[in-house]
Design a protein around this motif. Structure first.
Motif, PDB file in Angstrom:
ATOM      1  N   LEU A  75       0.846  -1.193   0.000  1.00  0.00           N
ATOM      2  CA  LEU A  75       0.000   0.000   0.000  1.00  0.00           C
ATOM      3  C   LEU A  75       0.884   1.246   0.000  1.00  0.00           C
ATOM      4  O   LEU A  75       0.629   2.192  -0.741  1.00  0.00           O
ATOM      5  CB  LEU A  75      -0.950   0.007   1.195  1.00  0.00           C
ATOM      6  CG  LEU A  75      -1.897   1.207   1.265  1.00  0.00           C
ATOM      7  CD1 LEU A  75      -2.752   1.314   0.009  1.00  0.00           C
ATOM      8  CD2 LEU A  75      -2.774   1.119   2.502  1.00  0.00           C
ATOM      9  N   GLU A  76       1.941   1.236   0.790  1.00  0.00           N
ATOM     10  CA  GLU A  76       2.878   2.369   0.796  1.00  0.00           C
ATOM     11  C   GLU A  76       3.555   2.534  -0.556  1.00  0.00           C
ATOM     12  O   GLU A  76       3.738   3.642  -1.040  1.00  0.00           O
ATOM     13  CB  GLU A  76       3.916   2.198   1.906  1.00  0.00           C
ATOM     14  CG  GLU A  76       3.333   2.372   3.294  1.00  0.00           C
ATOM     15  CD  GLU A  76       4.327   2.078   4.409  1.00  0.00           C
ATOM     16  OE1 GLU A  76       5.507   1.785   4.116  1.00  0.00           O
ATOM     17  OE2 GLU A  76       3.909   2.143   5.575  1.00  0.00           O
ATOM     18  N   GLN A  77       3.905   1.405  -1.201  1.00  0.00           N
ATOM     19  CA  GLN A  77       4.517   1.467  -2.520  1.00  0.00           C
ATOM     20  C   GLN A  77       3.538   2.051  -3.540  1.00  0.00           C
ATOM     21  O   GLN A  77       3.906   2.888  -4.363  1.00  0.00           O
ATOM     22  CB  GLN A  77       4.960   0.073  -2.950  1.00  0.00           C
ATOM     23  CG  GLN A  77       5.723   0.055  -4.249  1.00  0.00           C
ATOM     24  CD  GLN A  77       6.257  -1.319  -4.568  1.00  0.00           C
ATOM     25  OE1 GLN A  77       5.577  -2.311  -4.354  1.00  0.00           O
ATOM     26  NE2 GLN A  77       7.468  -1.378  -5.093  1.00  0.00           N
ATOM     27  N   LEU A  78       2.281   1.624  -3.477  1.00  0.00           N
ATOM     28  CA  LEU A  78       1.258   2.161  -4.373  1.00  0.00           C
ATOM     29  C   LEU A  78       1.081   3.662  -4.144  1.00  0.00           C
ATOM     30  O   LEU A  78       0.980   4.436  -5.101  1.00  0.00           O
ATOM     31  CB  LEU A  78      -0.070   1.423  -4.171  1.00  0.00           C
ATOM     32  CG  LEU A  78      -1.199   1.834  -5.117  1.00  0.00           C
ATOM     33  CD1 LEU A  78      -0.985   1.240  -6.499  1.00  0.00           C
ATOM     34  CD2 LEU A  78      -2.532   1.383  -4.568  1.00  0.00           C
ATOM     35  N   SER A 100      -8.366   6.880  -6.934  1.00  0.00           N
ATOM     36  CA  SER A 100      -9.402   5.939  -6.522  1.00  0.00           C
ATOM     37  C   SER A 100      -8.944   5.147  -5.303  1.00  0.00           C
ATOM     38  O   SER A 100      -7.757   5.127  -4.969  1.00  0.00           O
ATOM     39  CB  SER A 100      -9.718   4.968  -7.665  1.00  0.00           C
ATOM     40  OG  SER A 100      -8.623   4.087  -7.871  1.00  0.00           O
ATOM     41  N   ALA A 101      -9.880   4.491  -4.662  1.00  0.00           N
ATOM     42  CA  ALA A 101      -9.529   3.606  -3.548  1.00  0.00           C
ATOM     43  C   ALA A 101      -8.756   2.411  -4.101  1.00  0.00           C
ATOM     44  O   ALA A 101      -9.079   1.905  -5.172  1.00  0.00           O
ATOM     45  CB  ALA A 101     -10.793   3.125  -2.840  1.00  0.00           C
ATOM     46  N   PRO A 102      -7.734   1.953  -3.385  1.00  0.00           N
ATOM     47  CA  PRO A 102      -6.996   0.771  -3.838  1.00  0.00           C
ATOM     48  C   PRO A 102      -7.900  -0.461  -3.838  1.00  0.00           C
ATOM     49  O   PRO A 102      -8.816  -0.574  -3.026  1.00  0.00           O
ATOM     50  CB  PRO A 102      -5.896   0.609  -2.790  1.00  0.00           C
ATOM     51  CG  PRO A 102      -5.794   1.936  -2.135  1.00  0.00           C
ATOM     52  CD  PRO A 102      -7.152   2.539  -2.184  1.00  0.00           C
ATOM     53  N   ARG A 103      -7.639  -1.367  -4.765  1.00  0.00           N
ATOM     54  CA  ARG A 103      -8.372  -2.629  -4.826  1.00  0.00           C
ATOM     55  C   ARG A 103      -7.420  -3.719  -5.291  1.00  0.00           C
ATOM     56  O   ARG A 103      -6.372  -3.440  -5.853  1.00  0.00           O
ATOM     57  CB  ARG A 103      -9.583  -2.531  -5.731  1.00  0.00           C
ATOM     58  CG  ARG A 103      -9.273  -2.193  -7.163  1.00  0.00           C
ATOM     59  CD  ARG A 103     -10.555  -1.987  -7.989  1.00  0.00           C
ATOM     60  NE  ARG A 103     -10.238  -1.466  -9.293  1.00  0.00           N
ATOM     61  CZ  ARG A 103      -9.892  -2.207 -10.347  1.00  0.00           C
ATOM     62  NH1 ARG A 103      -9.849  -3.512 -10.240  1.00  0.00           N
ATOM     63  NH2 ARG A 103      -9.603  -1.649 -11.507  1.00  0.00           N
ATOM     64  N   VAL A 104      -7.811  -4.942  -5.058  1.00  0.00           N
ATOM     65  CA  VAL A 104      -7.001  -6.092  -5.451  1.00  0.00           C
ATOM     66  C   VAL A 104      -7.519  -6.632  -6.777  1.00  0.00           C
ATOM     67  O   VAL A 104      -8.725  -6.788  -6.963  1.00  0.00           O
ATOM     68  CB  VAL A 104      -7.057  -7.191  -4.369  1.00  0.00           C
ATOM     69  CG1 VAL A 104      -6.303  -8.437  -4.827  1.00  0.00           C
ATOM     70  CG2 VAL A 104      -6.490  -6.668  -3.055  1.00  0.00           C
ATOM     71  N   VAL A 105      -6.594  -6.889  -7.701  1.00  0.00           N
ATOM     72  CA  VAL A 105      -6.919  -7.512  -8.976  1.00  0.00           C
ATOM     73  C   VAL A 105      -6.275  -8.894  -8.979  1.00  0.00           C
ATOM     74  O   VAL A 105      -5.063  -9.010  -8.792  1.00  0.00           O
ATOM     75  CB  VAL A 105      -6.377  -6.677 -10.157  1.00  0.00           C
ATOM     76  CG1 VAL A 105      -6.620  -7.387 -11.469  1.00  0.00           C
ATOM     77  CG2 VAL A 105      -6.991  -5.307 -10.172  1.00  0.00           C
ATOM     78  N   THR A 114      -4.112  -2.161  -7.061  1.00  0.00           N
ATOM     79  CA  THR A 114      -4.240  -1.148  -8.102  1.00  0.00           C
ATOM     80  C   THR A 114      -5.103   0.018  -7.637  1.00  0.00           C
ATOM     81  O   THR A 114      -5.963  -0.114  -6.764  1.00  0.00           O
ATOM     82  CB  THR A 114      -4.829  -1.755  -9.403  1.00  0.00           C
ATOM     83  OG1 THR A 114      -4.857  -0.752 -10.418  1.00  0.00           O
ATOM     84  CG2 THR A 114      -6.223  -2.292  -9.185  1.00  0.00           C
ATOM     85  N   ALA A 115      -4.852   1.169  -8.226  1.00  0.00           N
ATOM     86  CA  ALA A 115      -5.652   2.383  -8.048  1.00  0.00           C
ATOM     87  C   ALA A 115      -5.448   3.199  -9.323  1.00  0.00           C
ATOM     88  O   ALA A 115      -4.534   2.922 -10.105  1.00  0.00           O
ATOM     89  CB  ALA A 115      -5.207   3.168  -6.819  1.00  0.00           C
ATOM     90  N   TYR A 116      -6.292   4.199  -9.543  1.00  0.00           N
ATOM     91  CA  TYR A 116      -6.126   5.001 -10.761  1.00  0.00           C
ATOM     92  C   TYR A 116      -6.478   6.466 -10.522  1.00  0.00           C
ATOM     93  O   TYR A 116      -7.218   6.813  -9.604  1.00  0.00           O
ATOM     94  CB  TYR A 116      -6.968   4.450 -11.915  1.00  0.00           C
ATOM     95  CG  TYR A 116      -8.449   4.619 -11.736  1.00  0.00           C
ATOM     96  CD1 TYR A 116      -9.107   5.769 -12.158  1.00  0.00           C
ATOM     97  CD2 TYR A 116      -9.213   3.625 -11.133  1.00  0.00           C
ATOM     98  CE1 TYR A 116     -10.470   5.928 -11.984  1.00  0.00           C
ATOM     99  CE2 TYR A 116     -10.569   3.766 -10.959  1.00  0.00           C
ATOM    100  CZ  TYR A 116     -11.192   4.923 -11.387  1.00  0.00           C
ATOM    101  OH  TYR A 116     -12.546   5.084 -11.207  1.00  0.00           O
ATOM    102  N   PHE A 117      -5.895   7.305 -11.394  1.00  0.00           N
ATOM    103  CA  PHE A 117      -6.253   8.711 -11.489  1.00  0.00           C
ATOM    104  C   PHE A 117      -7.028   8.905 -12.778  1.00  0.00           C
ATOM    105  O   PHE A 117      -6.582   8.446 -13.832  1.00  0.00           O
ATOM    106  CB  PHE A 117      -5.012   9.608 -11.600  1.00  0.00           C
ATOM    107  CG  PHE A 117      -4.274   9.834 -10.318  1.00  0.00           C
ATOM    108  CD1 PHE A 117      -4.814  10.618  -9.320  1.00  0.00           C
ATOM    109  CD2 PHE A 117      -3.020   9.286 -10.128  1.00  0.00           C
ATOM    110  CE1 PHE A 117      -4.129  10.839  -8.144  1.00  0.00           C
ATOM    111  CE2 PHE A 117      -2.319   9.503  -8.964  1.00  0.00           C
ATOM    112  CZ  PHE A 117      -2.873  10.284  -7.959  1.00  0.00           C
TER     113      PHE A 117
END
Length: 127
Positions: A75-78, A100-105, A114-117
């Protein structure tokens, strides 16, 4: 190369100014850990018809992928990757939305965090 490809590749080149992740200007068949990919958002293109030209806003998502071996560490790396990506997008004078909120793929190759802008790029078409 289309106007959209040119704009997407220019943004990818701007985001490539780093040493911590790979950048892809298009969706990958299988996302990779430590990568950012630019994928079309919905709606992909919002157009404004003016008298002598058609102005369009291309909407993308800058999707960030990190491995998920350790929840806290990854999470810190993300978050670190997201901060770098946002700074580079803002340097490119693009509109950048909220992360976006982080989620697991879950993939065949393993799980990724993953998360996105959301990103908007102005594109001009000549009439």
């Amino acid at each position: 190369m289309s106007t959209f490809s040119t704009a997407r590749n220019a943004l990818a080149a701007q985001l490539a100014a780093n040493t911590t992740y790979s950048i892809f200007a298009y969706p990958q068949p299988v996302p990779q850990a430590l990568s950012v990919q630019l994928v079309p958002d919905d709606p992909y293109v919002v157009s404004t018809n003016q008298k002598y030209s058609l102005t369009a806003t291309m909407r993308l998502r800058a999707e960030i992928f990190a491995p998920i071996w350790d929840n806290q560490g990854n999470l810190e790396q993300l978050e670190t990757m997201a901060a770098k990506v946002r700074d580079l997008i803002l340097d490119a004078t693009q509109n950048c939305g909220d992360l976006s909120a982080p989620r697991v793929v879950s993939l065949e190759t393993g799980d990724l965090l993953t998360a996105y802008f959301p990103v908007e790029v102005l594109v001009n078409w000549s009439a």
